[in-house]
Design a protein around this motif. Structure first.
Motif: not given
Length: 256
Positions: A115-132
């Motif tokens: 519940d509440g989980l979403s999964i996607g491909t990082p796109v923005t620089e902020a998303e790549f930074t958060e993922a790393a």
């Protein structure tokens, strides 16, 4: 060694040879990552049935030192049976003997929904930074990740591989990727779940999402190396099965 295990070792060596900063030392291919000191991102693979001399092992150690990396190898012992004894004789120690798991398209099973989980491909620089950042901390790192971690995720997302960022309750919860397919094979790697979100099904959901996306891009089989027995059970729950065993072996600095 099973035919699938042989195919996985062929894949790992081929991927190392395709990496832009790889180099050769005697019967070894070294996968070097100049922007990422993580030991799992820097290692050597022997040629099949290699029988390295003491001088060739010494040259390999020197090359790792020149690149300021820990001398380290990952390979299936049956791929090159003479290599492990030669490394042990040179002072290397076995880190672990890790199982290899694989999942075919027909074997993948859906995980329990979170519940509440979403999964996607990082796109923005902020998303790549958060993922790393999630990946870096998930592997025990402190502070901010090195540029190579972000580069790896970006290359997977924008190239022929797959990258994913999981978000739970509005916060980054997990990250992982699949490398580009070669001869229908892809490796699921770099999967990490933020400490606060562990044991909630995020890892299974993220792994299944990545595996399914790799299949959608034409991959026939996805393989991986689980971190421990508990993680192996998570992967088994979505359809991964053991196909062999890999040795991870390294030479710690003197006095280390």
């Amino acid at each position: 060694m099973t035919s699938m295990a042989t195919a996985v070792q062929d894949y790992a060596r081929a991927l190392a040879l395709l990496s832009p900063d790889h180099y050769r030392v005697g019967p070894f291919t070294v996968r070097h990552n100049p922007g990422w000191e993580l030991k799992y991102a820097n290692y050597a693979i022997p040629d099949r049935d290699a029988e390295p001399t003491a001088d060739e092992v010494a040259a390999l150690v020197d090359a790792f030192g020149a690149h300021r990396r820990l001398p380290r190898l990952e390979f299936l012992p049956a791929w090159a049976p003479a290599v492990e004894p030669a490394l042990i004789a040179a002072g290397f120690t076995v880190e672990n003997r890790a199982p290899l798991l694989a999942c075919g398209h027909e074997d993948l099973r859906p995980p329990k929904p979170v519940d509440g989980l979403s999964i996607g491909t990082p796109v923005t620089e902020a998303e790549f930074t958060e993922a790393a950042r999630v990946q870096h901390h998930g592997f025990g790192g402190e502070g901010e990740p090195e540029p190579g971690a972000t580069d790896w995720l970006r290359a997977a997302a924008t190239g022929d591989g797959v990258a994913a960022l999981a978000v739970l309750d509005g916060a980054p919860a997990g990250v992982g990727g699949c490398s580009a397919a070669i001869d229908g094979l892809s490796e699921l790697a770099g999967l990490a779940v933020a400490a606060r979100h562990r044991r909630r099904g995020v890892g299974a959901a993220l792994s299944a999402w990545l595996t399914e996306r790799a299949f959608a891009q034409g991959c026939r089989t996805v393989w991986l190396e689980p971190g421990d027995a508990d993680v192996e059970r998570v992967y088994a729950g979505i359809g991964y099965r053991r196909i062999g065993e890999k040795v991870n072996i390294s030479l710690e600095p003197s006095g280390g």
